[in-house]
Design an enzyme around this catalytic site. Structure first.
Site, PDB file in Angstrom:
ATOM      1  N   PRO A  38       0.840  -1.192   0.000  1.00  0.00           N
ATOM      2  CA  PRO A  38       0.000   0.000   0.000  1.00  0.00           C
ATOM      3  C   PRO A  38       0.887   1.259   0.000  1.00  0.00           C
ATOM      4  CG  PRO A  38      -0.592  -1.462   1.807  1.00  0.00           C
ATOM      5  CD  PRO A  38       0.672  -1.981   1.216  1.00  0.00           C
ATOM      6  N   LYS A  39       0.403   2.310  -0.640  1.00  0.00           N
ATOM      7  CA  LYS A  39       1.101   3.603  -0.603  1.00  0.00           C
ATOM      8  C   LYS A  39       0.371   4.476   0.405  1.00  0.00           C
ATOM      9  CE  LYS A  39       3.112   7.154  -3.522  1.00  0.00           C
ATOM     10  NZ  LYS A  39       2.948   8.135  -2.485  1.00  0.00           N
ATOM     11  N   TRP A  40       1.113   4.904   1.431  1.00  0.00           N
ATOM     12  CA  TRP A  40       0.539   5.597   2.583  1.00  0.00           C
ATOM     13  C   TRP A  40       0.524   7.110   2.376  1.00  0.00           C
ATOM     14  CZ3 TRP A  40      -1.203   2.237   6.175  1.00  0.00           C
ATOM     15  CH2 TRP A  40      -0.706   0.922   6.099  1.00  0.00           C
ATOM     16  N   GLU A  97      -3.030   5.998  -0.624  1.00  0.00           N
ATOM     17  CA  GLU A  97      -2.850   6.746  -1.865  1.00  0.00           C
ATOM     18  C   GLU A  97      -2.687   5.855  -3.085  1.00  0.00           C
ATOM     19  OE1 GLU A  97       0.561   9.254  -0.879  1.00  0.00           O
ATOM     20  OE2 GLU A  97      -0.846  10.919  -0.839  1.00  0.00           O
TER      21      GLU A  97
END
Length: 195
Positions: free
Chosen positions: A27-29, A175
């Site tokens: 996941p992109k944080w 994101e």
């Protein structure tokens, strides 16, 4: 010997979320990119540009005792609100505080470090290792040390269905996704990751 931080690995955008064979996804944080190193028991969180951030993040410093000797981690600083959503604005506010104000704010809006890569382990530079080996070592550190807050292990998968599920999490502050070749070394000069 004090660790000299490397320039962080960056990513290049891709048009779609397809997870290709030989790649892993994370996941992109919605947070603040940081590198964390520990030398002689002293933790040093640095921004992507190399600025030391410990005065604003006392809880990260207090968490150093959980880590093994002489590690360096790449990850994202995040703050969650009471509903479990990422609160980027609160993180921005946190980074402006120092001293007693930083300590008070840490109690109300604690920061967490979501670790997604291992750059050094027990003083050994791991950036030349393939991602799959760095990732396995990072997971081993979390398991062996039973790391807990402020440390969070970033999920990683090679399952395309899991990636699609993560992409439905925008409402909590994700994101998107980040893609890494399983055999890739950590090369900041090359935009080898995809987002």
């Amino acid at each position: 010997m004090t660790w000299t931080p490397r320039e962080p690995m960056l990513s290049a955008p891709v048009p779609g979320p397809e997870l290709r064979s030989g790649w892993a996804a994370e996941p992109k944080w919605d947070g603040f990119r940081a590198l964390v190193s520990v030398d002689a028991g002293r933790v040093v969180p640095r921004s992507r540009r190399g600025t030391e951030m410990l005065p604003a993040l006392p809880e990260i410093g207090a968490g150093a005792a959980q880590l093994p000797d002489a590690p360096a981690l790449d990850g994202e600083l995040v703050v969650w609100d009471t509903a479990g959503r990422l609160a980027f604005e609160q993180l921005q506010n946190r980074l402006q505080r120092r001293g007693a104000r930083a300590a008070r704010t840490a109690a109300e809006w604690p920061a967490h470090f979501v670790a997604f890569d291992l750059l050094r382990l027990s003083g050994t530079d791991t950036t030349g290792w393939p991602y799959r080996r760095r990732r396995a070592s990072l997971e081993s550190v979390f398991a062996a040390r039973r790391l807990s807050a402020p440390w969070v292990l970033c999920p990683s998968t090679t399952d395309p269905d899991t990636v699609r599920e993560w992409l439905t999490c925008a409402s909590i502050g994700m994101e998107g996704g980040l893609f890494k070749r399983l055999d890739s070394v950590y090369e900041p000069a090359v935009r080898g990751w995809r987002k």
